[in-house]
Design an enzyme around this catalytic site. Structure first.
Site, PDB file in Angstrom:
ATOM      1  N   GLU A 195      -1.373  55.742   9.856  1.00  0.00           N
ATOM      2  CA  GLU A 195      -1.556  55.521  11.294  1.00  0.00           C
ATOM      3  C   GLU A 195      -0.371  54.788  11.904  1.00  0.00           C
ATOM      4  O   GLU A 195       0.054  55.074  13.033  1.00  0.00           O
ATOM      5  CB  GLU A 195      -2.840  54.700  11.541  1.00  0.00           C
ATOM      6  CG  GLU A 195      -4.116  55.365  11.034  1.00  0.00           C
ATOM      7  CD  GLU A 195      -4.457  54.964   9.594  1.00  0.00           C
ATOM      8  OE1 GLU A 195      -3.531  54.885   8.745  1.00  0.00           O
ATOM      9  OE2 GLU A 195      -5.643  54.734   9.314  1.00  0.00           O
ATOM     10  N   CYS A 233      -7.512  50.978   7.392  1.00  0.00           N
ATOM     11  CA  CYS A 233      -7.534  49.597   6.886  1.00  0.00           C
ATOM     12  C   CYS A 233      -7.505  48.613   8.046  1.00  0.00           C
ATOM     13  O   CYS A 233      -7.398  49.007   9.213  1.00  0.00           O
ATOM     14  CB  CYS A 233      -6.328  49.375   5.981  1.00  0.00           C
ATOM     15  SG  CYS A 233      -4.803  49.058   6.921  1.00  0.00           S
ATOM     16  N   CYS A 248      -4.321  49.001  10.354  1.00  0.00           N
ATOM     17  CA  CYS A 248      -4.337  50.183  11.219  1.00  0.00           C
ATOM     18  C   CYS A 248      -5.449  50.055  12.265  1.00  0.00           C
ATOM     19  O   CYS A 248      -5.289  50.471  13.414  1.00  0.00           O
ATOM     20  CB  CYS A 248      -4.478  51.445  10.377  1.00  0.00           C
ATOM     21  SG  CYS A 248      -3.047  51.630   9.264  1.00  0.00           S
TER      22      CYS A 248
END
Lengths: 164, 164
Positions: A65, A92, A95
């Protein structure tokens, strides 16, 4: 077709292509794309796409991302607010935070079975989260985790418990 | 002196130097450094440092903290867990997420008056957050925001309300 259907097809196919390109180069198979749909005359447009570059570029920050945001370059704040971000794997914390920073209102996730990120935080802040449970995304990631557990743990900041 | 005192001096002076270097090049004056203090025989060591690169590199991702993580390269998960991250300005959602991803246990912030990021989220996840309210950090940022409101809003994903 609705804007979302067109955008989702374009965005997720681009993200999967990015993930496969990464794997081909020995990297972690996570890809992402940002699709802008604020101009109905033009239709959905890919603002940026990218894949995890931990192995290829020794990067601790270029998750899929983040790489897609990087590839989109400088955008006006309004552009992100009229976009959807696609990612082959659940985002995560880093991101997730990037999505919140730029107020991207919609996140489409390939799969959350191999790893489940901060989806609850996204939802709690009003982001629409769609999980496709796409089998191609799942198999790509499963193979990598099984064959490269150390690199995978490094990518998500996990220490490995010593064998008991 | 305690490890924290030594580390804090090293980390914050490096972060402020990074912020000033950015401003000299026409960029946003936010700097960051990551200091590892897991080896008592060696003492605190700077793992990486960096500054905001929105203007210099047309980057939407290189905030100070992300640039510092990038400069540190690939690290073992254990290294981050024995480090403190220093930043001249309160970390935005993206940088907060990066700190959470890598489980950096302590964040020292120059100032939170010009911008207050996701400090509450950090604290709620067990991160120690120290805000110095350093006047040099405050003045550096205040001058930039006053003279470059558009670039600043872009950096934090803020749309500007039309004049009423």
């Amino acid at each position: 077709m609705s804007v979302n259907v067109l955008s989702d097809h374009l965005g997720m196919s681009t993200a999967i292509l990015e993930a496969k390109q990464s794997r081909k180069k020995g990297g972690i198979p996570i890809g992402s794309a940002i699709v802008y749909h604020g101009d109905s005359a033009v239709g959905p447009q890919v603002l940026g796409s990218g894949h995890n570059q931990r192995i290829q570029k020794s990067s601790a920050i270029l998750h899929g991302e983040i790489a897609a945001l990087d590839s989109a370059g400088r955008q006006k704040p309004e552009a992100y607010r009229n976009s959807t971000i696609y990612t082959t794997l659940s985002p995560c914390s880093m991101c997730t935070g990037a999505i919140l920073l730029y107020r991207i209102p919609r996140v489409v996730i390939g799969e959350s079975r191999n790893f489940r990120g901060d989806e609850d935080l996204l939802r709690s802040r009003g982001v629409e989260v769609v999980v496709l449970d796409n089998n191609e995304c799942y198999e790509l990631m499963k193979e990598f985790i099984e064959t490269h557990p150390e690199e995978w743990n490094e990518d998500i900041g996990e220490t490995v418990a010593p064998p008991s």
